[in-house]
Design a protein around this motif. Sequence first.
Motif, PDB file in Angstrom:
ATOM      1  N   MET A   1       0.838  -1.192   0.000  1.00  0.00           N
ATOM      2  CA  MET A   1       0.000   0.000   0.000  1.00  0.00           C
ATOM      3  C   MET A   1       0.879   1.250   0.000  1.00  0.00           C
ATOM      4  N   THR A   2       0.611   2.175  -0.922  1.00  0.00           N
ATOM      5  CA  THR A   2       1.399   3.390  -1.034  1.00  0.00           C
ATOM      6  C   THR A   2       1.084   4.343   0.115  1.00  0.00           C
ATOM      7  N   LYS A   3       2.119   4.815   0.762  1.00  0.00           N
ATOM      8  CA  LYS A   3       1.930   5.752   1.854  1.00  0.00           C
ATOM      9  C   LYS A   3       1.548   7.118   1.304  1.00  0.00           C
ATOM     10  N   THR A   4       0.540   7.716   1.880  1.00  0.00           N
ATOM     11  CA  THR A   4       0.110   9.031   1.449  1.00  0.00           C
ATOM     12  C   THR A   4       1.123  10.083   1.886  1.00  0.00           C
ATOM     13  N   GLN A   5       1.491  10.964   0.961  1.00  0.00           N
ATOM     14  CA  GLN A   5       2.434  12.019   1.307  1.00  0.00           C
ATOM     15  C   GLN A   5       1.783  13.046   2.218  1.00  0.00           C
ATOM     16  N   PRO A   6       2.576  13.658   3.090  1.00  0.00           N
ATOM     17  CA  PRO A   6       2.023  14.754   3.891  1.00  0.00           C
ATOM     18  C   PRO A   6       1.630  15.915   2.981  1.00  0.00           C
ATOM     19  N   GLN A   7       0.710  16.741   3.466  1.00  0.00           N
ATOM     20  CA  GLN A   7       0.185  17.858   2.692  1.00  0.00           C
ATOM     21  C   GLN A   7       0.867  19.152   3.130  1.00  0.00           C
ATOM     22  N   ALA A   8       1.223  19.975   2.174  1.00  0.00           N
ATOM     23  CA  ALA A   8       1.801  21.287   2.459  1.00  0.00           C
ATOM     24  C   ALA A   8       0.974  22.369   1.774  1.00  0.00           C
ATOM     25  N   LEU A   9       0.895  23.515   2.426  1.00  0.00           N
ATOM     26  CA  LEU A   9       0.255  24.695   1.853  1.00  0.00           C
ATOM     27  C   LEU A   9       1.276  25.822   1.852  1.00  0.00           C
ATOM     28  N   TRP A  10       1.514  26.416   0.682  1.00  0.00           N
ATOM     29  CA  TRP A  10       2.477  27.504   0.558  1.00  0.00           C
ATOM     30  C   TRP A  10       1.699  28.794   0.290  1.00  0.00           C
ATOM     31  N   ILE A  11       1.712  29.684   1.264  1.00  0.00           N
ATOM     32  CA  ILE A  11       1.085  30.991   1.127  1.00  0.00           C
ATOM     33  C   ILE A  11       2.147  31.959   0.616  1.00  0.00           C
ATOM     34  N   TYR A  12       1.871  32.581  -0.514  1.00  0.00           N
ATOM     35  CA  TYR A  12       2.863  33.453  -1.148  1.00  0.00           C
ATOM     36  C   TYR A  12       2.274  34.844  -1.323  1.00  0.00           C
ATOM     37  N   ALA A  13       2.955  35.852  -0.792  1.00  0.00           N
ATOM     38  CA  ALA A  13       2.448  37.220  -0.851  1.00  0.00           C
ATOM     39  C   ALA A  13       3.508  38.152  -1.423  1.00  0.00           C
ATOM     40  N   HIS A  14       3.547  38.239  -2.746  1.00  0.00           N
ATOM     41  CA  HIS A  14       4.440  39.170  -3.438  1.00  0.00           C
ATOM     42  C   HIS A  14       3.785  39.540  -4.765  1.00  0.00           C
ATOM     43  N   PRO A  15       3.740  40.837  -5.105  1.00  0.00           N
ATOM     44  CA  PRO A  15       2.965  41.249  -6.276  1.00  0.00           C
ATOM     45  C   PRO A  15       3.638  41.060  -7.626  1.00  0.00           C
ATOM     46  N   GLU A  16       4.959  40.889  -7.646  1.00  0.00           N
ATOM     47  CA  GLU A  16       5.666  40.840  -8.920  1.00  0.00           C
ATOM     48  C   GLU A  16       5.726  39.429  -9.487  1.00  0.00           C
ATOM     49  N   ALA A  17       5.356  39.302 -10.764  1.00  0.00           N
ATOM     50  CA  ALA A  17       5.383  37.990 -11.422  1.00  0.00           C
ATOM     51  C   ALA A  17       6.814  37.542 -11.718  1.00  0.00           C
ATOM     52  N   LYS A  18       7.724  38.502 -11.867  1.00  0.00           N
ATOM     53  CA  LYS A  18       9.129  38.194 -12.105  1.00  0.00           C
ATOM     54  C   LYS A  18       9.940  38.900 -11.026  1.00  0.00           C
ATOM     55  N   SER A  19      10.464  38.113 -10.107  1.00  0.00           N
ATOM     56  CA  SER A  19      11.201  38.693  -8.983  1.00  0.00           C
ATOM     57  C   SER A  19      12.041  37.617  -8.327  1.00  0.00           C
ATOM     58  N   PHE A  20      12.935  38.038  -7.454  1.00  0.00           N
ATOM     59  CA  PHE A  20      13.719  37.101  -6.652  1.00  0.00           C
ATOM     60  C   PHE A  20      12.797  36.266  -5.779  1.00  0.00           C
ATOM     61  N   ASN A  21      11.764  36.890  -5.214  1.00  0.00           N
ATOM     62  CA  ASN A  21      10.802  36.139  -4.407  1.00  0.00           C
ATOM     63  C   ASN A  21      10.105  35.061  -5.229  1.00  0.00           C
ATOM     64  N   LEU A 103       9.603  41.588   3.808  1.00  0.00           N
ATOM     65  CA  LEU A 103       9.416  42.426   4.989  1.00  0.00           C
ATOM     66  C   LEU A 103       9.268  43.865   4.524  1.00  0.00           C
ATOM     67  N   TRP A 104       8.077  44.438   4.698  1.00  0.00           N
ATOM     68  CA  TRP A 104       7.808  45.814   4.286  1.00  0.00           C
ATOM     69  C   TRP A 104       7.523  46.655   5.519  1.00  0.00           C
ATOM     70  N   TRP A 105       8.305  47.706   5.715  1.00  0.00           N
ATOM     71  CA  TRP A 105       8.135  48.569   6.881  1.00  0.00           C
ATOM     72  C   TRP A 105       8.089  47.750   8.173  1.00  0.00           C
ATOM     73  N   TYR A 106       8.994  46.786   8.247  1.00  0.00           N
ATOM     74  CA  TYR A 106       9.172  45.955   9.447  1.00  0.00           C
ATOM     75  C   TYR A 106       7.931  45.124   9.784  1.00  0.00           C
ATOM     76  N   ALA A 107       7.146  44.790   8.782  1.00  0.00           N
ATOM     77  CA  ALA A 107       5.921  44.023   9.028  1.00  0.00           C
ATOM     78  C   ALA A 107       5.559  43.238   7.769  1.00  0.00           C
ATOM     79  N   VAL A 108       4.492  42.484   7.870  1.00  0.00           N
ATOM     80  CA  VAL A 108       4.024  41.711   6.717  1.00  0.00           C
ATOM     81  C   VAL A 108       3.283  42.633   5.757  1.00  0.00           C
ATOM     82  N   PRO A 109       3.232  42.295   4.462  1.00  0.00           N
ATOM     83  CA  PRO A 109       2.442  43.089   3.520  1.00  0.00           C
ATOM     84  C   PRO A 109       0.963  43.099   3.921  1.00  0.00           C
ATOM     85  N   ALA A 110       0.279  44.188   3.574  1.00  0.00           N
ATOM     86  CA  ALA A 110      -1.143  44.313   3.899  1.00  0.00           C
ATOM     87  C   ALA A 110      -1.954  43.157   3.331  1.00  0.00           C
ATOM     88  N   MET A 111      -1.564  42.667   2.166  1.00  0.00           N
ATOM     89  CA  MET A 111      -2.271  41.540   1.565  1.00  0.00           C
ATOM     90  C   MET A 111      -2.261  40.328   2.494  1.00  0.00           C
TER      91      MET A 111
END
Length: 262
Positions: A1-21, A103-111
């Motif tokens: 029986m194949t073991k089910t992989q753990p699930q991950a959720l990646w929350i990404y908050a950056h507005p640029e489609a082409k960036s280092f982020n 890190l924007w203004w020492y905090a998370v983005p408003a989004m």
Amino acid sequence: MTKTQPQALWIYAHPEAKSFNRDLFDAGRAELEKTHTVETSDLYAMGFDPLLTSADFGSHAHDDDPFMTRWVSARADGEVPADVLAEQNKLLAADLIVIQFPLWWYAVPAMLKGWVDRVFASGFAFDIEDPETGGSLRYGDGLMRGKRALIVVTAGEHATALGPRGISGDIDTLLFGLTHGTLFYTGMSTLPIHLIDQADDTTAKSSAREITRLTERLAGVHEEAPVPYRTRKSGQYRPARVLRDEFVPGRVDLGIHRTEGE
């Protein structure tokens, strides 16, 4: 029986489609997919609405405090907004949550702050009754207990300036409201912050180095120990939720809420 992989959720908050982020996001997600089933929430690309309004509360809001929405009842009655419900379902399914942002203004983005405000609703992420005491489950307990969270943050400042004696304030203190006051508060185990400094001055060489550092960390993320925050039920806090005098006496910094070095 194949073991089910753990699930991950990646929350990404950056507005640029082409960036280092974006490069970090793409490489990190690809690495994590080797060991996890990965879902993503690319908040800007999704056009997620971060504005909390009365529509988020529904008819189950408390008269004295509309933020105290009874999520279970609202969900059963179909009153949770569809975009919020989709994000909540992703969180419920996830074993690991990665949250990436600049890190924007020492905090998370408003989004990202708006995503937290809307998704981490009463009765879902907090205001859950403790069956033993009748109080609320919080600070190491709650619906999110058993999930692990990793913060990936880029900053234009040098790492030393974001250290314990740095002029910008140390990164753990700057993001304490997210790591401890949001994630740990709702029951998650938070891993040490993954800081990428001098992100405004990257070169091809430094970008490649940071991508490698992130992917190598993600390859072993399942073996990492979480930050040892003191739980509310540890008995180390007085009823007023103040740390008892016998623990790290004389200190008042936010590091006192960790058990390291004891």
